[in-house]
Design a protein around this motif. Structure first.
Motif, mmCIF file in Angstrom:
data_model
loop_
_atom_site.group_PDB
_atom_site.id
_atom_site.type_symbol
_atom_site.label_atom_id
_atom_site.label_comp_id
_atom_site.label_asym_id
_atom_site.label_seq_id
_atom_site.Cartn_x
_atom_site.Cartn_y
_atom_site.Cartn_z
ATOM 1 N N PRO A 197 52.829 38.570 45.437
ATOM 2 C CA PRO A 197 52.209 37.045 44.318
ATOM 3 C C PRO A 197 50.881 37.058 45.373
ATOM 4 O O PRO A 197 50.363 36.727 45.086
ATOM 5 N N ASP A 198 50.621 36.693 46.727
ATOM 6 C CA ASP A 198 49.794 36.547 47.782
ATOM 7 C C ASP A 198 48.831 37.106 47.583
ATOM 8 O O ASP A 198 48.217 36.987 48.405
ATOM 9 N N THR A 199 49.244 39.122 47.331
ATOM 10 C CA THR A 199 47.777 39.833 47.400
ATOM 11 C C THR A 199 46.464 39.068 46.262
ATOM 12 O O THR A 199 46.633 38.280 45.765
ATOM 13 N N PRO A 200 45.644 39.189 47.539
ATOM 14 C CA PRO A 200 44.415 38.936 46.821
ATOM 15 C C PRO A 200 44.278 39.665 45.982
ATOM 16 O O PRO A 200 44.279 40.956 45.639
ATOM 17 N N VAL A 259 47.218 36.635 43.449
ATOM 18 C CA VAL A 259 47.984 37.099 42.366
ATOM 19 C C VAL A 259 48.215 35.873 41.544
ATOM 20 O O VAL A 259 47.949 36.618 39.640
ATOM 21 N N ARG A 260 49.509 35.750 42.798
ATOM 22 C CA ARG A 260 50.157 34.775 41.796
ATOM 23 C C ARG A 260 49.318 33.896 40.887
ATOM 24 O O ARG A 260 50.178 33.393 39.951
ATOM 25 N N SER A 261 47.469 33.797 40.486
ATOM 26 C CA SER A 261 47.382 32.664 40.047
ATOM 27 C C SER A 261 46.867 32.981 38.479
ATOM 28 O O SER A 261 47.017 32.822 37.358
ATOM 29 N N LEU A 262 47.476 34.493 38.217
ATOM 30 C CA LEU A 262 47.463 35.873 37.201
ATOM 31 C C LEU A 262 48.209 35.436 36.364
ATOM 32 O O LEU A 262 48.267 36.001 34.636
ATOM 33 N N LEU A 263 49.489 35.304 36.497
ATOM 34 C CA LEU A 263 51.300 36.023 36.099
ATOM 35 C C LEU A 263 51.342 34.814 35.696
ATOM 36 O O LEU A 263 50.683 33.510 35.627
#
Length: 315
Positions: A197-200, A259-263
């Motif tokens: 989840p923390d991957t840019p 990437v968590r912001s897109l889930l």
């Protein structure tokens, strides 16, 4: 230009979904020359195709694709409607930081993302487009999808004029009339590349372009918490969320968000023993391109539209 979904649910061939038995993909005996008749591919194709021109700004194309739910947009000459290329969600991800097309941002515009997204589509589109003739068959489309790994095929007449587009989902709808004894575990990709989840977002773009994936499961401690697709990343730009990150307009701000912001909260999964016919029907109903396969709360595979088209074509 009337917006029309490339994956419309109102095509004449949708009635085939209710028909038992195999869909006849054999040759049809036409009396006129090939250039003069429409083949069976046109019964499942979208004819009223939303298009763009080479001068259309990248951001405008992204907004159209986001609004309509498209993964691709054919590029035509405005007057003649001759096909000049196609821009796909993969081209957009490449431009956003995944590959060589990111040079438009980094090199030509010195990292200024806001300047780069107003360039014309000619800068990032794919010019050597694989097409089908209007006289083509559904079998021809299956061959292109399976052997060339192409998810959407523009259809042109002998003069090169765009007449329609056919997608993996269109073909899958027809093939799902055929029942099968195969299960998810028989066709799934078992070794699935994942991300955290923390991957840019920029790193996810790079991974997708490098490995030729359109989606990556997001996993924490071996447990699936979501799936991020190339379309999700494009929508991040198309819905304007990317611009909430901006203070200077630099690309690093846009692509540095985790990437968590897109889930989304929704996560649909299947089990290894699920029949592939049922999986195909669920994908069509949910309008998704893949479903993760879960066993004992762990991710064990992924079934995509491509996997299903290939499996049904082999039956």
């Amino acid at each position: 230009m009337q917006p029309h979904s490339n994956n419309s649910d109102k095509k004449p061939a949708d009635r085939l979904l209710k028909m038992p038995g195999k869909f006849d993909r054999g040759p049809v005996d036409f009396k006129s020359r090939p250039a003069d008749y429409e083949g069976e591919i046109m019964t499942i194709a979208t004819r009223n195709v939303v298009t763009a021109q080479r001068t259309t700004p990248i951001i405008q194309a992204v907004e159209i694709m986001t609004r309509e739910g498209f993964r691709r947009l054919p590029i035509i000459d405005a007057g003649t409607r001759h096909l000049r290329g196609i821009v796909t969600v993969t081209d957009i991800i490449d431009f956003m930081g995944g590959g060589d097309k990111f040079n438009l941002v980094q090199v030509k515009h010195g990292g200024n993302f806001l300047a780069a997204i107003n360039e014309g589509l000619r800068e990032i589109m794919t010019s050597n487009t694989i097409t089908m003739p209007v006289a083509g068959s559904i079998g021809d489309a299956v061959d292109i999808i399976v052997n060339r790994n192409i998810g959407g095929i523009p259809i042109t007449d002998p003069e090169g004029t765009l007449k329609g587009i056919v997608t993996e989902r269109d073909v899958m709808k027809v093939l799902t009339t055929e029942h099968s004894n195969r299960k998810a575990e028989d066709i799934m990709k078992p070794s699935v590349r994942v991300t955290s989840p923390d991957t840019p977002i920029g790193k996810v773009c790079e991974e997708m372009i490098k490995c030729r994936f359109r989606r990556l499961p997001v996993v924490v401690d071996d447990v699936l918490c979501g799936i991020v697709t190339a379309t999700d990343i494009m929508n991040y730009l198309g819905k304007g969320k990317a611009f909430e990150q901006l203070t200077t307009g630099d690309a690093a701000e846009v692509m540095g968000a985790p990437v968590r912001s897109l889930l989304s909260g929704e996560l649909h999964t299947i089990t290894p023993d699920r029949n592939i016919h049922d999986i195909a029907v669920e994908m069509i109903q949910r309008r998704v391109g893949a479903l993760p396969v879960i066993e004992d709360s762990h991710l064990v595979g992924l079934v995509t539209e491509y996997d299903l088209v290939k499996a049904f074509a082999e039956e």
